[in-house]
Design a protein around this motif. Structure first.
Motif, PDB file in Angstrom:
ATOM      1  N   PRO A 118      -1.252  -3.738 -12.004  1.00 37.68           N
ATOM      2  CA  PRO A 118      -2.255  -2.704 -12.300  1.00 37.68           C
ATOM      3  C   PRO A 118      -1.937  -1.883 -13.539  1.00 37.68           C
ATOM      4  O   PRO A 118      -2.837  -1.494 -14.280  1.00 37.68           O
ATOM      5  N   VAL A 119      -0.652  -1.616 -13.774  1.00 38.53           N
ATOM      6  CA  VAL A 119      -0.274  -0.821 -14.947  1.00 38.53           C
ATOM      7  C   VAL A 119      -0.671  -1.543 -16.228  1.00 38.53           C
ATOM      8  O   VAL A 119      -1.257  -0.957 -17.139  1.00 38.53           O
ATOM      9  N   LEU A 120      -0.366  -2.830 -16.308  1.00 42.74           N
ATOM     10  CA  LEU A 120      -0.647  -3.591 -17.522  1.00 42.74           C
ATOM     11  C   LEU A 120      -2.140  -3.643 -17.814  1.00 42.74           C
ATOM     12  O   LEU A 120      -2.575  -3.470 -18.960  1.00 42.74           O
ATOM     13  N   HIS A 156      -5.786  -6.169  -4.713  1.00 40.72           N
ATOM     14  CA  HIS A 156      -4.686  -6.731  -3.913  1.00 40.72           C
ATOM     15  C   HIS A 156      -3.880  -7.733  -4.731  1.00 40.72           C
ATOM     16  O   HIS A 156      -2.644  -7.729  -4.710  1.00 40.72           O
ATOM     17  N   ASP A 157      -4.590  -8.609  -5.470  1.00 40.07           N
ATOM     18  CA  ASP A 157      -3.898  -9.635  -6.241  1.00 40.07           C
ATOM     19  C   ASP A 157      -3.119  -9.029  -7.412  1.00 40.07           C
ATOM     20  O   ASP A 157      -2.024  -9.499  -7.751  1.00 40.07           O
ATOM     21  N   LEU A 158      -3.682  -7.983  -8.031  1.00 41.63           N
ATOM     22  CA  LEU A 158      -2.957  -7.332  -9.118  1.00 41.63           C
ATOM     23  C   LEU A 158      -1.657  -6.705  -8.619  1.00 41.63           C
ATOM     24  O   LEU A 158      -0.643  -6.719  -9.315  1.00 41.63           O
ATOM     25  N   LYS A 159      -1.708  -6.162  -7.417  1.00 45.32           N
ATOM     26  CA  LYS A 159      -0.522  -5.503  -6.863  1.00 45.32           C
ATOM     27  C   LYS A 159       0.620  -6.491  -6.612  1.00 45.32           C
ATOM     28  O   LYS A 159       1.771  -6.084  -6.511  1.00 45.32           O
ATOM     29  N   GLN A 160       0.281  -7.779  -6.494  1.00 39.66           N
ATOM     30  CA  GLN A 160       1.323  -8.772  -6.206  1.00 39.66           C
ATOM     31  C   GLN A 160       2.120  -9.168  -7.436  1.00 39.66           C
ATOM     32  O   GLN A 160       3.138  -9.850  -7.321  1.00 39.66           O
ATOM     33  N   LEU A 161       1.650  -8.761  -8.617  1.00 39.81           N
ATOM     34  CA  LEU A 161       2.388  -9.075  -9.844  1.00 39.81           C
ATOM     35  C   LEU A 161       3.469  -8.013 -10.028  1.00 39.81           C
ATOM     36  O   LEU A 161       3.174  -6.840 -10.240  1.00 39.81           O
ATOM     37  N   HIS A 162       4.719  -8.422  -9.937  1.00 40.15           N
ATOM     38  CA  HIS A 162       5.851  -7.490  -9.988  1.00 40.15           C
ATOM     39  C   HIS A 162       6.743  -7.780 -11.192  1.00 40.15           C
ATOM     40  O   HIS A 162       6.686  -8.861 -11.801  1.00 40.15           O
ATOM     41  N   ALA A 163       7.562  -6.808 -11.510  1.00 37.16           N
ATOM     42  CA  ALA A 163       8.594  -6.950 -12.530  1.00 37.16           C
ATOM     43  C   ALA A 163       9.951  -6.667 -11.887  1.00 37.16           C
ATOM     44  O   ALA A 163      10.096  -5.705 -11.128  1.00 37.16           O
ATOM     45  N   VAL A 164      10.924  -7.502 -12.190  1.00 29.96           N
ATOM     46  CA  VAL A 164      12.282  -7.329 -11.677  1.00 29.96           C
ATOM     47  C   VAL A 164      13.214  -7.057 -12.851  1.00 29.96           C
ATOM     48  O   VAL A 164      13.278  -7.853 -13.793  1.00 29.96           O
ATOM     49  N   ARG A 192       9.058 -11.463 -14.812  1.00 35.45           N
ATOM     50  CA  ARG A 192       7.731 -11.371 -14.221  1.00 35.45           C
ATOM     51  C   ARG A 192       7.573 -12.368 -13.085  1.00 35.45           C
ATOM     52  O   ARG A 192       7.960 -13.531 -13.202  1.00 35.45           O
ATOM     53  N   THR A 193       6.983 -11.917 -11.985  1.00 39.58           N
ATOM     54  CA  THR A 193       6.694 -12.826 -10.880  1.00 39.58           C
ATOM     55  C   THR A 193       5.409 -13.600 -11.188  1.00 39.58           C
ATOM     56  O   THR A 193       4.732 -13.360 -12.182  1.00 39.58           O
ATOM     57  N   ASP A 194       5.051 -14.523 -10.310  1.00 34.13           N
ATOM     58  CA  ASP A 194       3.883 -15.381 -10.540  1.00 34.13           C
ATOM     59  C   ASP A 194       2.574 -14.618 -10.352  1.00 34.13           C
ATOM     60  O   ASP A 194       2.492 -13.660  -9.578  1.00 34.13           O
ATOM     61  N   PHE A 195       1.530 -15.070 -11.069  1.00 33.79           N
ATOM     62  CA  PHE A 195       0.184 -14.562 -10.837  1.00 33.79           C
ATOM     63  C   PHE A 195      -0.341 -15.127  -9.525  1.00 33.79           C
ATOM     64  O   PHE A 195      -0.139 -16.306  -9.226  1.00 33.79           O
ATOM     65  N   GLU A 196      -1.030 -14.292  -8.766  1.00 29.58           N
ATOM     66  CA  GLU A 196      -1.602 -14.732  -7.506  1.00 29.58           C
ATOM     67  C   GLU A 196      -3.093 -14.432  -7.481  1.00 29.58           C
ATOM     68  O   GLU A 196      -3.546 -13.410  -8.011  1.00 29.58           O
ATOM     69  N   GLY A 197      -3.844 -15.315  -6.846  1.00 31.95           N
ATOM     70  CA  GLY A 197      -5.271 -15.092  -6.649  1.00 31.95           C
ATOM     71  C   GLY A 197      -6.017 -14.843  -7.950  1.00 31.95           C
ATOM     72  O   GLY A 197      -5.987 -15.651  -8.882  1.00 31.95           O
ATOM     73  N   ASN A 198      -6.698 -13.688  -8.023  1.00 31.08           N
ATOM     74  CA  ASN A 198      -7.563 -13.361  -9.145  1.00 31.08           C
ATOM     75  C   ASN A 198      -6.888 -12.483 -10.198  1.00 31.08           C
ATOM     76  O   ASN A 198      -7.571 -11.965 -11.084  1.00 31.08           O
ATOM     77  N   ALA A 199      -5.590 -12.298 -10.096  1.00 30.11           N
ATOM     78  CA  ALA A 199      -4.901 -11.396 -11.014  1.00 30.11           C
ATOM     79  C   ALA A 199      -5.087 -11.827 -12.473  1.00 30.11           C
ATOM     80  O   ALA A 199      -5.334 -10.989 -13.352  1.00 30.11           O
ATOM     81  N   TYR A 200      -5.002 -13.127 -12.729  1.00 30.66           N
ATOM     82  CA  TYR A 200      -5.132 -13.586 -14.112  1.00 30.66           C
ATOM     83  C   TYR A 200      -6.524 -13.300 -14.662  1.00 30.66           C
ATOM     84  O   TYR A 200      -6.699 -13.031 -15.852  1.00 30.66           O
ATOM     85  N   ARG A 230      -2.790  -9.733 -22.837  1.00 30.39           N
ATOM     86  CA  ARG A 230      -1.978 -10.949 -22.912  1.00 30.39           C
ATOM     87  C   ARG A 230      -0.893 -10.867 -21.844  1.00 30.39           C
ATOM     88  O   ARG A 230      -0.090  -9.932 -21.841  1.00 30.39           O
ATOM     89  N   PRO A 231      -0.854 -11.825 -20.925  1.00 26.74           N
ATOM     90  CA  PRO A 231       0.163 -11.770 -19.871  1.00 26.74           C
ATOM     91  C   PRO A 231       1.561 -11.742 -20.464  1.00 26.74           C
ATOM     92  O   PRO A 231       1.848 -12.442 -21.440  1.00 26.74           O
ATOM     93  N   PRO A 232       2.436 -10.940 -19.914  1.00 27.77           N
ATOM     94  CA  PRO A 232       3.810 -10.889 -20.431  1.00 27.77           C
ATOM     95  C   PRO A 232       4.537 -12.207 -20.182  1.00 27.77           C
ATOM     96  O   PRO A 232       4.189 -12.967 -19.269  1.00 27.77           O
TER      97      PRO A 232
END
Length: 531
Positions: free
Chosen positions: A85-87, A486-494, A506-514, A523-525
């Motif tokens: 969501p931040v990105l 929901h899908d945006l929230k699943q994208l995390h940074a470690v 960066r973790t994987d994109f899930e669902g409709n996040a992309y 541009r996805p990191p």
């Protein structure tokens, strides 16, 4: 440069060789040349040499080395933080020019923290994790966002006060920034109001007890009014004392719009039964600011609609494949019947299924099983001796298939009235999501100014939400909003510390996040980012 499998040998004894090949341009042609042949593929696999080769090459790839190290439990890796969501929303925040506007409005104020980051963080919280400022100060620590880690609870309180002080300047600056979206002069503005209660017992100049839409007369409240253009884009907002009547709120905000934004006409667009006949008369008879209106009608509850409007003959005008309209006049009252042919087919199928189930229930379980069932009630004819399906009621119910009825004081063409009303979902969504996706509550602030600032942050969140929805529609991407969030929230940074350097994985994109990234132009990191 890439790896290729080269087949050779005969049909009886085929062999495959592993080669390292590079492409190069020879004039206009692209050719390939073999850099090295590593050996027969079956022999390399049998000797386990391929895995060793890959691991050896991985030492020279920083990204692969970091990813491999992250899997090692002995490596110092921080826990995953929400990043998606931040990105996306930070990109929209920047494109709307909000950082520059906020910094300009804060010029000369001696904030000891980044006021722009605090305001963005509060707006993001309304979208992602609605709650109090105290909850927000804790939530920021779980988000991978620029400047979030330095924010404290006291910064949010001061940011609320700041937003309350500059809300009119902020509103006007945003209007000037957005005017290319709906021109310098507003020709059509939709208004609506809602209220939100405050968890404080004492009354203040703004926090008053009034007509509570939330059925909480025990709590003081604030009345909110928002103006949007036909596309649902927020143009202006205002906060009123909790005992302010709708008509007074409408008049106040219209005067402000006419003075500051040179609006043309104002049409109150509201859903079925929201505004009473008395209020409609007040709207059209208002001395200083008369309003037009487009209102939805309760087809089944209003006798005039059931027995007069819907029974009138005449052909429907085809607007598009999902909309047909027909105008009906009853005395001086103007009605527009709107029909969706596809929805009519679904309504017919739904009624058929209900009637089949009703017949089955009557035959197998008797009358007691259907009496009291609201879904069956409108099709039943009940007497002292029997309960049976009423064919007249079934025929009458067909009048409603795929239809909704509007009443309006405007002289707009019927098709334009219908299209205008269909955009009401955006206006309604504004207020519905102020209590769900854009949750303004809970408000615990002691002072009026910080309470108002809390609400202003919610309106900034609304701008971000509408902006992303508009971009999704432009790209013809149909994604339910809750699923998208929901899908945006699943994208995390470690975060990872390795050899004295810090990395974000960066973790994987899930669902409709992309899709959200694509719509927002983000541009996805990379999988691994060096800090």
């Amino acid at each position: 440069m890439f790896v290729r499998v080269k087949k050779s040998g005969s049909k009886e004894a085929p062999h495959e060789y592993l080669q390292i090949v590079e492409s190069y341009r020879d004039g206009k042609a692209v050719r390939q040349r073999v850099i090295s042949t590593l050996g027969r593929l079956d022999q390399l696999k049998a000797a386990g040499q391929i895995d060793g080769l890959v691991k050896s090459l991985a030492r020279f790839s920083e990204s692969l080395r970091v990813i491999s190290a992250a899997k090692n439990p002995t490596v110092n890796a921080c826990k995953a933080k929400t990043w998606g969501p931040v990105l996306v929303f930070d990109r929209l925040w920047q494109m709307q020019g909000l950082p520059q506007i906020i910094h300009r409005l804060a010029d000369g104020r001696r904030f000891q923290f980044d006021i722009e980051r605090a305001v963005f963080a509060m707006a993001l919280q309304r979208l992602y994790r609605p709650g109090s400022d105290l909850q927000g100060s804790r939530w920021f620590q779980s988000v991978e966002g620029s400047g979030f880690q330095a924010l404290q609870l006291q910064h949010l309180y001061r940011a609320n006060g700041f937003l309350s002080e500059v809300r009119y300047e902020l509103e006007h600056a945003l209007f000037l920034k957005d005017r290319d979206l709906f021109t310098q002069t507003l020709d059509l503005v939709f208004l609506d109001t809602t209220s939100t209660y405050v968890y404080r017992p004492e009354e203040t100049p703004y926090r008053r007890r009034g007509d509570s839409r939330d059925h909480r007369p025990d709590l003081v409240q604030l009345v909110l009014c928002v103006a949007v253009n036909p596309r649902g884009w927020p143009v202006a907002w205002e906060v009123f004392p909790g005992n302010t009547a709708d008509i007074k709120a409408f008049g106040s905000i219209v005067e402000k719009l006419r003075e500051r934004f040179r609006i043309g006409r104002v049409i109150i667009v509201a859903d079925r039964g929201m505004i009473s006949a008395k209020t409609r008369k007040e709207l059209t008879d208002h001395q200083s600011t008369p309003f037009d209106y487009i209102l939805g009608c309760r087809m089944r509850r209003q006798k005039e609609i059931r027995e007069d409007v819907l029974t009138r003959g005449g052909r429907f005008q085809h607007v598009d494949k999902k909309l047909q309209v027909k105008e009906v006049m009853v005395d001086d009252r103007r009605y527009i019947i709107c029909r969706n042919p596809e929805e009519a087919v679904r309504d017919e199928a739904a009624r058929k299924a209900i009637l089949e189930k009703l017949e089955q229930t009557l035959s197998q379980k008797g009358t007691k099983a259907v009496i009291g069932n609201k879904g069956y009630a409108r099709f039943l004819k009940i007497s002292k001796k029997s309960v049976q399906i009423d064919p007249v009621a079934v025929k009458r119910d067909r009048r409603f298939d795929g239809k909704f009825v509007l009443t309006t004081s405007t002289k707009m063409p019927a098709d334009e009235v219908a299209k205008t009303y269909k955009s009401l979902w955006r206006v309604e969504r504004t207020f519905r999501e102020e209590k769900s996706t854009l949750e303004i509550r809970p408000i615990f602030h002691h002072r009026d100014d910080t309470s108002i600032g809390h609400i202003v942050a919610g309106f900034l969140a609304l701008r971000l939400e509408v902006d992303l929805q508009r971009r999704l529609e432009e790209k013809q991407l149909q994604v339910p909003w809750p699923d998208l969030m929901h899908d945006l929230k699943q994208l995390h940074a470690v975060r990872l510390d390795l050899d004295g350097k810090q990395y974000l994985i960066r973790t994987d994109f899930e669902g409709n996040a992309y899709r959200a990234f694509k719509a927002a132009g983000v541009r996805p990191p990379s999988r691994v980012t060096s800090l």
